[in-house]
Enzyme design. Structure first.
Site, PDB file in Angstrom:
ATOM      1  N   ARG A  44       0.849  -1.179  -0.654  1.00  0.00           N
ATOM      2  CA  ARG A  44      -0.098  -0.061  -0.090  1.00  0.00           C
ATOM      3  C   ARG A  44       0.602   1.215  -0.082  1.00  0.00           C
ATOM      4  NH1 ARG A  44      -3.403   3.914   2.301  1.00  0.00           N
ATOM      5  NH2 ARG A  44      -5.096   4.045   1.027  1.00  0.00           N
ATOM      6  N   LYS A  45       2.080   1.196   0.658  1.00  0.00           N
ATOM      7  CA  LYS A  45       2.936   3.052   0.824  1.00  0.00           C
ATOM      8  C   LYS A  45       3.329   2.624  -0.236  1.00  0.00           C
ATOM      9  CE  LYS A  45       5.798   5.148   3.926  1.00  0.00           C
ATOM     10  NZ  LYS A  45       6.971   5.053   4.456  1.00  0.00           N
TER      11      LYS A  45
END
Length: 141
Positions: free
Chosen positions: A98-99
Site C-alpha cells: 500500500r505505501k
C-alpha cells in the site's frame, strides 16, 4: 449480539471478480508497457482496499481486537480464522504494497510484473468464499 455490516462487506466482495479479471488479463498479456503497468498498479491497489475494508468491517462487527496497521488487520482476521494460512501469507504481502503504491508511486517499477499479480486472482476468489463462510458460521445463517 453482533452487528456486522454485511451489506458493505458484500458490496466490496462484489468487486473481486473485476479486480481478479484485471490481474489475470494483465499477467497473461504482460509486455512491460505503461498501460499494463498502470492497470496492474490500480488492480493491486484496489485489491488492498477490498481486503482491508472487509477485514475492518469484520473486526468492528465481531468485536475483535483493534488493528494498528493494514498488516494487523490481516493478522487479526487470520487469528480469528476468517481465512486460511495460504491466503494470509499472500494478503499480508499484498497490504505491504500500500505505501509504495499510494505514497511512493513515483518509484513504483511499472515496467515489471509484480509477483503477486498472477497469484492474486485465485487468492481473492478464495478470500471472498472464506469470508462469506465465516460470516455464515458466526451468525448462524
Amino acid at each position: 449480539m453482533y452487528y456486522v455490516n454485511q451489506e458493505q462487506i458484500q458490496l466490496r466482495l462484489g468487486t473481486i471478480p473485476e479486480i481478479a479479471e484485471a490481474l489475470k488479463r494483465t499477467a497473461e498479456a504482460w509486455d512491460g508497457s505503461v498501460m499494463l503497468g498502470m492497470v496492474q498498479e490500480r488492480a493491486l491497489h484496489l485489491a488492498i482496499e477490498v481486503v482491508t475494508d472487509v477485514g475492518s468491517y469484520l473486526i468492528d462487527g465481531f468485536i475483535m481486537r483493534d488493528a494498528s496497521s493494514y498488516e494487523d488487520i490481516m493478522e487479526i482476521n487470520h487469528e480469528e480464522k476468517v481465512f486460511d494460512d495460504d491466503i494470509y501469507r499472500v494478503l499480508r504481502e499484498l497490504v505491504g504494497l500500500r505505501k509504495p503504491l499510494v505514497q511512493e508511486y513515483y518509484s513504483w517499477k511499472r515496467a515489471e510484473i509484480h509477483p503477486l499479480t498472477p497469484v492474486l486472482p485465485d487468492i481473492l476468489d478464495r478470500f471472498a468464499v472464506q469470508v462469506r463462510e465465516y460470516i455464515r458460521q458466526e451468525l448462524g445463517h
